[in-house]
Design an enzyme around this catalytic site. Structure first.
Site: not given
Ligand code: PRP
Ligand code: URA
Length: 210
Positions: A105, A201, A204
């Site tokens: 995102r 997150d 993370d």
């Molecule tokens: C997080 C999570 C989803 C997304 C959800 O990923 O694992 O993929 O956010 O958010 P949304 O419904 O608003 O799209 P992130 O973008 O943080 O990426 P990452 O898993 O690489 O940390």
């Molecule tokens: N992605 C995450 O990992 N946590 C949230 O709460 C929203 C988006």
């Protein structure tokens, strides 16, 4: 509640989810809990797989028994956090094929940015389970499912752990034919797009990158 959305209320799932949400839970325990919750959810989300009778021979005699009926499955994690749910599914369904969709995102716009997509070649003959622990705005899951639909799989279902009402609404509007399975429907998104109360997150916390 939308009929396409199932929230798993099983006490084991809910108990593990409470520990997952706790900010004091270590990355090691977080990964183990995501794995355990995904396994319990997969068990529930595959209840409708059809069975067929097959002939087998036990050490005692010939008999008929039940096999899952010619169904071929694929699991597609949304990177990164979805990776935490994959091993649980492949342990329960060893023949599952695994695709990957890389999305993150954009922190400003909250829109998904795609950086990777590799799906099984025969995905058109498979039923697909898309996994990602978090359905926040829904943007990532909507985009992932749209990518997979371009390859005409037999069916798609989405399995997450925590969803926000905003994500459920956007996803069911974009993909009314896709069932959603989650362990919790939380209260809302905050001003920076995080689920409240949520768990922070997910990527993370799984990979210890904060
Ligand atoms: C997080 C999570 C989803 C997304 C959800 O990923 O694992 O993929 O956010 O958010 P949304 O419904 O608003 O799209 P992130 O973008 O943080 O990426 P990452 O898993 O690489 O940390
Ligand atoms: N992605 C995450 O990992 N946590 C949230 O709460 C929203 C988006």
């Amino acid at each position: 509640m939308n009929e396409n959305v199932t929230i798993f209320t099983h006490p084991l799932i809910q108990h593990k989810l409470s520990i997952l949400r706790d900010k004091n839970t270590s990355s090691k325990d977080f990964r183990a809990l995501v794995h355990e919750i995904a396994m319990l959810m997969c068990y529930e989300a595959t209840r409708d797989l059809p069975l067929e009778e097959v002939e087998i021979e036990t050490p005692i005699c010939k008999t008929t028994a039940k096999h899952i009926s010619g169904k071929k499955l694929a699991v597609v994690p949304i990177l990164r956090a979805g990776l935490g749910m994959v091993d649980a599914i492949s342990e329960l369904i060893p023949s599952v094929r695994i695709g990957h969709i890389g999305l993150y995102r954009d922190e400003e716009t909250l829109k998904p940015v795609e950086y990777y997509c590799k799906l099984p070649k025969d995905i058109s003959e498979r039923d697909v389970i898309v996994v990602d622990p978090m359905l926040a705005t829904g943007g990532s899951a909507i985009d992932a499912v749209s990518q997979i639909k371009l390859r005409n799989p037999r069916s798609i279902r989405f399995m997450g752990i925590i969803a926000a009402p905003e994500g459920i609404e956007a996803f069911t509007k974009a993909h009314p034919d896709v069932k959603i399975y989650c362990a919790a429907l939380d209260e809302k998104l905050n001003e920076v797009g995080y689920i409240v109360p949520g768990l922070g997150d997910a990527g993370d916390r799984i990979f210890g990158t904060k």
